[in-house]
Design an enzyme around this catalytic site. Structure first.
Site, short mmCIF file in Angstrom:
data_model
loop_
_atom_site.label_atom_id
_atom_site.label_comp_id
_atom_site.label_asym_id
_atom_site.label_seq_id
_atom_site.Cartn_x
_atom_site.Cartn_y
_atom_site.Cartn_z
N GLU A 76 43.26 34.30 47.67
CA GLU A 76 43.79 33.80 46.41
C GLU A 76 44.02 32.31 46.56
O GLU A 76 44.82 31.90 47.40
CB GLU A 76 45.08 34.52 46.04
CG GLU A 76 45.58 34.10 44.68
CD GLU A 76 46.77 34.92 44.22
OE1 GLU A 76 46.67 35.63 43.21
OE2 GLU A 76 47.80 34.84 44.90
N TYR B 15 42.49 28.58 38.93
CA TYR B 15 42.83 29.71 39.78
C TYR B 15 41.54 30.35 40.26
O TYR B 15 40.58 30.46 39.49
CB TYR B 15 43.64 30.74 38.98
CG TYR B 15 43.81 32.06 39.70
CD1 TYR B 15 44.89 32.27 40.54
CD2 TYR B 15 42.84 33.07 39.57
CE1 TYR B 15 45.02 33.46 41.24
CE2 TYR B 15 42.98 34.26 40.26
CZ TYR B 15 44.06 34.45 41.09
OH TYR B 15 44.19 35.62 41.79
#
Ligand code: GDP
Ligand code: MN
Length: 406
Positions: A213, A125
């Site tokens: 993101e 991530y």
């Protein structure tokens, strides 16, 4: 301004960030043609079909009333045809869309970045955003990438690495290396991650984004690091510097009332309450929303008509507020500083007449230059408008009309 995954990836790729490649499609025919191109480019039958909506959680989300996921793997042109017909034009509900879901108008046909038989693809991530408290950008990264990052953040915050970047000096090489090291990467993969972080940060800063993101960031078994997903938010206030990015706006994804308001240069945010409000100045608008709450109502919107409130802006504001079926009363709270209260009052009366019958009570509070003259114009108009000069009076009137409308 939010953009779609495929647009976010386009921005990333301009700055040298490696991405999962794909082609966007709006019909099943376009999807099949895109698939053929991708298959040829990758020399593989595998491709993923990804719904393009302004919300995440698509992989786990489902098309209403079916078991169809928002992201699906296809192994043939027939698969692509079937999956895209199942997705396009239908409503996808994910954890981020709310129960009403979002209609899928576009899909991305992407290369299968997870090579078939890849024994160790690894999902990470990575996010970049502004940490207002520290007045720095922060890069967040985790080895626990994939579809459950929210759970990780909640239950294992220690698994999220954070690196703060001072915007005056920018990302330093050692910081990118630190992130790659903390993610446990060695050798070629480590070098690739360092490059990835550098390019990603450059893309974030130069596109004036307020949020990136990338989940997942994928490490393939041959040590390539690439962005498989991209959630990008561009700073609206900087869009004027990016004439190439502003056309990425997809009005279909935005609240129609907010789109209409922005076309009239009004700062409008739709909320869930029952009292519409129209105010000049953002600070006064916030205070007005507090007053509405204190008097037993819930604001239906935030609306700042700006400094020069006139009949035209007031009318545009009225029209937008009245399109919201939840509105039971409207509170207009204008401070006459530069603009005089009598002119605003005339504007309110003219706008009222232009619209015709307004089905809900209106409370107008005009304060400042020529407040008394303004109140007189409202009271003499013969319209169903209540005038208040004190904020307290306005609040009491809101309470009163809400009780009466029950
Ligand atoms: P999100 O659920 O909205 O965040 O959408 P993502 O773009 O992150 O995709 C959801 C999931 O689909 C990812 O977490 C991956 O596990 C999977 N996925 C995405 N791209 C591929 C791919 O190229 N191949 C395979 N096998 N799975 C993929
Ligand atoms: Mn994702």
């Amino acid at each position: 301004m939010n953009v779609h995954e495929y647009q976010g990836k386009e921005i990333l790729s301009r700055y040298g960030v490696r991405i999962q490649r794909g082609i966007v499609a709006e019909t099943p025919e376009q999807a099949v043609a895109a698939y053929k191109q991708i298959a040829e480019m990758t020399n593989s039958k595998f491709a993923v079909v990804k719904s393009q909506i302004h919300a995440g959680g698509r992989g786990k989300g489902k098309i209403v009333g079916t078991e169809q996921r928002g992201v699906q793997l296809a192994k043939s042109a027939e698969d692509v045809e079937r999956i895209s017909s199942n997705l396009l034009g239908n409503v996808l509900v994910t954890l981020q869309t709310g129960a009403e879901g979002k209609t899928v108008n576009k899909i991305l046909i992407a290369e299968d970045a997870y090579y078939p038989g890849d024994s160790e693809p690894k999902e990470y991530y990575m996010g970049i955003l502004l940490d207002r408290g520290k007045a720095c950008n922060v890069i967040m990264a985790s080895t626990e990438g994939g579809m459950d990052i929210e759970e990780v953040a909640e239950h294992h915050p220690e698994k999220i690495i954070k690196e703060w970047i001072d915007p005056r000096v920018g990302l330093q090489a050692f910081q990118a290396r630190k992130i790659a090291d903390k993610l446990g990467l060695t050798g070629e993969a480590n070098k690739e991650m360092v490059k990835f972080v550098g390019a990603l940060y450059k893309a974030y800063v130069e596109s004036d984004s307020s949020m990136f993101e990338i989940n997942p960031v994928l490490k393939t078994s041959d040590n390539k690091i690439l962005a498989v997903d991209a959630k990008v938010n561009l700073d609206d206030n900087a869009l004027y510097r990016h004439p190439d990015l502003s056309p990425m706006r997809d009005k279909l994804e935005e609240d129609p009332l907010e789109v209409e308001a922005s076309e009239s240069d009004l700062n409008y945010v739709k909320l869930d309450g029952n009292v519409g409000c129209m105010v000049n100045g953002a600070g006064l608008a916030m205070a007005t929303m507090d007053i509405i709450k204190l008097s037993g109502g819930e604001p239906a919107n935030f609306l700042d008509v700006g400094g020069g409130a006139n009949a035209k802006t007031v009318e545009a504001g009225f029209r937008i507020i009245l399109k919201d079926p939840n509105v039971k009363a409207i509170l207009i709270n204008i401070f006459g500083g530069i603009v005089r209260c009598d002119r605003v009052a005339t504007g309110v009366v003219e706008a009222y007449k232009a619209i015709g019958e307004i089905p809900v009570p209106i409370i107008v509070r005009l304060q400042g230059t020529n407040a008394a003259e303004g109140a007189k114009i409202i009271n003499d108009s013969g319209l169903k408008v209540y005038s208040a000069i004190l904020l307290k009076e306005a609040a009491e009137l809101v309470e009163k009309v809400l009780k009466e409308s029950k």
